[in-house]
Motif scaffolding. Structure first.
Motif, PDB file in Angstrom:
ATOM      1  N   LYS A  40     -63.605 -41.458  92.912  1.00  0.00           N
ATOM      2  CA  LYS A  40     -64.260 -41.183  94.073  1.00  0.00           C
ATOM      3  C   LYS A  40     -65.477 -40.505  93.861  1.00  0.00           C
ATOM      4  O   LYS A  40     -65.997 -40.135  92.834  1.00  0.00           O
ATOM      5  CB  LYS A  40     -63.310 -40.127  94.817  1.00  0.00           C
ATOM      6  N   TYR A  44     -67.759 -39.527  90.174  1.00  0.00           N
ATOM      7  CA  TYR A  44     -68.477 -38.062  90.022  1.00  0.00           C
ATOM      8  C   TYR A  44     -69.681 -38.538  89.403  1.00  0.00           C
ATOM      9  O   TYR A  44     -70.238 -37.942  88.523  1.00  0.00           O
ATOM     10  CB  TYR A  44     -67.455 -37.425  89.063  1.00  0.00           C
ATOM     11  N   SER A 202     -56.914 -32.348  87.151  1.00  0.00           N
ATOM     12  CA  SER A 202     -57.026 -31.840  85.737  1.00  0.00           C
ATOM     13  C   SER A 202     -56.557 -30.570  85.191  1.00  0.00           C
ATOM     14  O   SER A 202     -56.132 -30.326  84.159  1.00  0.00           O
ATOM     15  CB  SER A 202     -58.663 -31.953  85.216  1.00  0.00           C
ATOM     16  N   ILE A 220     -62.342 -34.690  86.708  1.00  0.00           N
ATOM     17  CA  ILE A 220     -63.278 -34.188  85.976  1.00  0.00           C
ATOM     18  C   ILE A 220     -62.934 -34.174  84.405  1.00  0.00           C
ATOM     19  O   ILE A 220     -63.876 -34.403  83.663  1.00  0.00           O
ATOM     20  CB  ILE A 220     -63.534 -32.404  86.407  1.00  0.00           C
ATOM     21  N   TYR A 351     -68.631 -30.299  88.450  1.00  0.00           N
ATOM     22  CA  TYR A 351     -68.504 -31.272  89.726  1.00  0.00           C
ATOM     23  C   TYR A 351     -69.569 -31.786  90.515  1.00  0.00           C
ATOM     24  O   TYR A 351     -70.088 -32.614  90.729  1.00  0.00           O
ATOM     25  CB  TYR A 351     -67.141 -31.000  90.599  1.00  0.00           C
TER      26      TYR A 351
HETATM   27  C1  LIG Z   1     -56.506 -34.995  95.941  1.00  0.00           C
HETATM   28  C2  LIG Z   1     -56.903 -34.917  94.687  1.00  0.00           C
HETATM   29  N1  LIG Z   1     -56.522 -35.147  93.621  1.00  0.00           N
HETATM   30  C3  LIG Z   1     -57.121 -35.060  92.367  1.00  0.00           C
HETATM   31  C4  LIG Z   1     -58.612 -34.569  92.160  1.00  0.00           C
HETATM   32  C5  LIG Z   1     -58.950 -34.566  90.828  1.00  0.00           C
HETATM   33  O1  LIG Z   1     -59.460 -33.360  90.553  1.00  0.00           O
HETATM   34  P1  LIG Z   1     -60.247 -33.109  89.089  1.00  0.00           P
HETATM   35  O2  LIG Z   1     -61.358 -33.526  89.223  1.00  0.00           O
HETATM   36  O3  LIG Z   1     -60.061 -31.365  89.002  1.00  0.00           O
HETATM   37  O4  LIG Z   1     -59.324 -33.341  88.160  1.00  0.00           O
HETATM   38  C6  LIG Z   1     -59.055 -34.474  93.447  1.00  0.00           C
HETATM   39  C7  LIG Z   1     -60.545 -33.697  93.357  1.00  0.00           C
HETATM   40  O5  LIG Z   1     -61.155 -33.223  93.900  1.00  0.00           O
HETATM   41  C8  LIG Z   1     -58.522 -34.310  94.680  1.00  0.00           C
HETATM   42  O6  LIG Z   1     -59.103 -34.252  95.898  1.00  0.00           O
END
Ligand SMILES: Cc1ncc(COP(=O)(O)O)c(C=O)c1O
Length: 368
Positions: A40, A44, A202, A220, A351
């Motif tokens: 998404k 990033y 993560s 991330i 982020y």
């Molecule tokens: C629903 C959901 N899952 C997973 C993630 C991934 O999180 P991260 O980047 O901390 O691994 C996000 C990120 O915002 C999220 O909104």
């Protein structure tokens, strides 16, 4: 042949580092657990199509996006795989979600009922993932009452609940809260069978206090940043951000620099002008705070960050040439500038720094 672009301000995306981060992540989970690549927000800021294609080659079969538009962009560019839309879809988006067989996140029966009607009209079956809100307080049916929604949803003729998931609110800072969220989620065990169950981002995954279930959703960490500092050494930042020196000038002691004259030069100095500004996503909060790397040496930002240019003091460097490369994020060893450092200085998280790098910054992909 298209002429090579003249690089002025660009980001280099290191797909080898991306692959290495994926391998590290996979070592933390059982071999049967799937990885859903969070691509998404244009992965990033790393370019969702290019990132998804690399992950796909490495066997990643699931992708997470925020919206229909992001999902369609992957499809239009030929990315194969299943796409989960993590955000709540707008009602006008439902027909396309069904038509393109995208997987919507739903939080209640009403949403499911509407999707079911559209799927029926299109003579298709809609597949959704039901989200249980176990404490994030954003999307999903609240854990105390979601069972009612699931019971009603499971009776709909043209809708299949293909997955069940939740999202951790504080996996990087509050283990007790994460454990409580898992406990709440596990109350739905009886709904897990034959459905894809997922929870970990993560922090949940690297903190190891969570279960990986059938799938994990790292974002991330794929891009080389660990929400938990102790894990940073295992990950490789994927994005380097660079610019070039466009002008150099001598500034006499006592003169002020940039808008508002917030920096007064304390001795005769050499000031370099760099082609980056807040329109590129370089935080204005780094005015008089940040530094950049030139010839591997840190030099300070002087005065305010402007829309398209910043000023750095290069007096300490012997010779700086016009056009010389400057690192805004990147480098190696002691001479490394991480997005997390920029984040810390500006009171945000890596982020936001990465996602904030604007479209004006050309992305260059290195696959070797
Ligand atoms: C629903 C959901 N899952 C997973 C993630 C991934 O999180 P991260 O980047 O901390 O691994 C996000 C990120 O915002 C999220 O909104």
């Amino acid at each position: 042949m298209k002429p090579k672009p003249i690089l002025r301000c660009w980001a280099e995306i290191d797909h080898r580092a991306l692959r290495d981060n994926l391998s590290f992540i996979r070592k933390q989970i059982p071999p049967t657990t799937e990885v859903m690549g969070m691509v998404k927000a244009n992965a990033y800021g790393h370019c969702s199509v290019a990132v998804a294609k690399t992950l796909r080659k490495e066997g990643v079969r699931w992708f997470g996006v925020a919206s229909l538009a992001e999902a369609l962009s992957l499809k239009e560019h030929g990315v194969q795989g299943k796409i989960l839309i993590l955000g709540a879809a707008l009602i006008e988006e439902y027909p396309q979600i069904i038509r393109h067989q995208l997987i919507a996140t739903i939080s209640n029966f009403q949403e499911g009922k509407r999707l079911n009607e559209i799927a029926k009209r299109q003579r298709l079956k809609g597949i959704v993932h039901f989200k249980i809100d176990t404490g994030m307080g954003r999307l999903g049916g609240w854990w105390e009452v979601a069972e009612q929604e699931l019971l009603q949803l499971s009776k709909l003729s043209h809708l299949e609940i293909g997955g069940i998931y939740t999202h951790f609110a504080s996996a990087d800072s509050d283990d007790a809260m994460t454990r409580e969220q898992i406990k709440r989620f596990l109350n739905y065990r009886s709904w897990f069978e034959k459905r894809m169950v997922h929870a970990s981002n993560s922090a949940g995954l690297l903190g190891k206090q969570s279960l990986s279930f059938d799938c994990i959703r790292p974002g991330i960490s794929l891009y080389g940043y660990a929400p938990l500092q102790k894990e940073q050494k295992h990950l490789k930042p994927v994005l380097s951000w660079k610019t070039r020196v466009t002008a150099i000038h001598r500034v006499k002691k006592g003169r002020t620099l940039s808008y508002g004259g917030t920096y007064r030069v304390t001795k005769d100095s050499m000031i370099a002008v760099l082609a980056v500004g807040y329109a590129d996503g370089y935080p204005r909060l780094l005015s008089n705070q940040g530094s950049v790397l030139i010839q591997g040496k840190r030099v300070p930002i002087r005065g305010r960050v402007t829309m398209d240019q910043i000023l750095v003091d290069v007096t300490s460097i012997g010779k700086v040439s016009l056009g010389e490369e400057v690192i805004l994020i990147g480098g190696s060893g002691k001479n490394q500038l991480l997005a997390s450092e920029l984040a810390e200085k500006t009171g945000t998280i890596s982020y936001e720094i990465l996602c904030g790098i604007s479209d004006r910054v050309l992305r260059i992909h290195r696959h070797a």
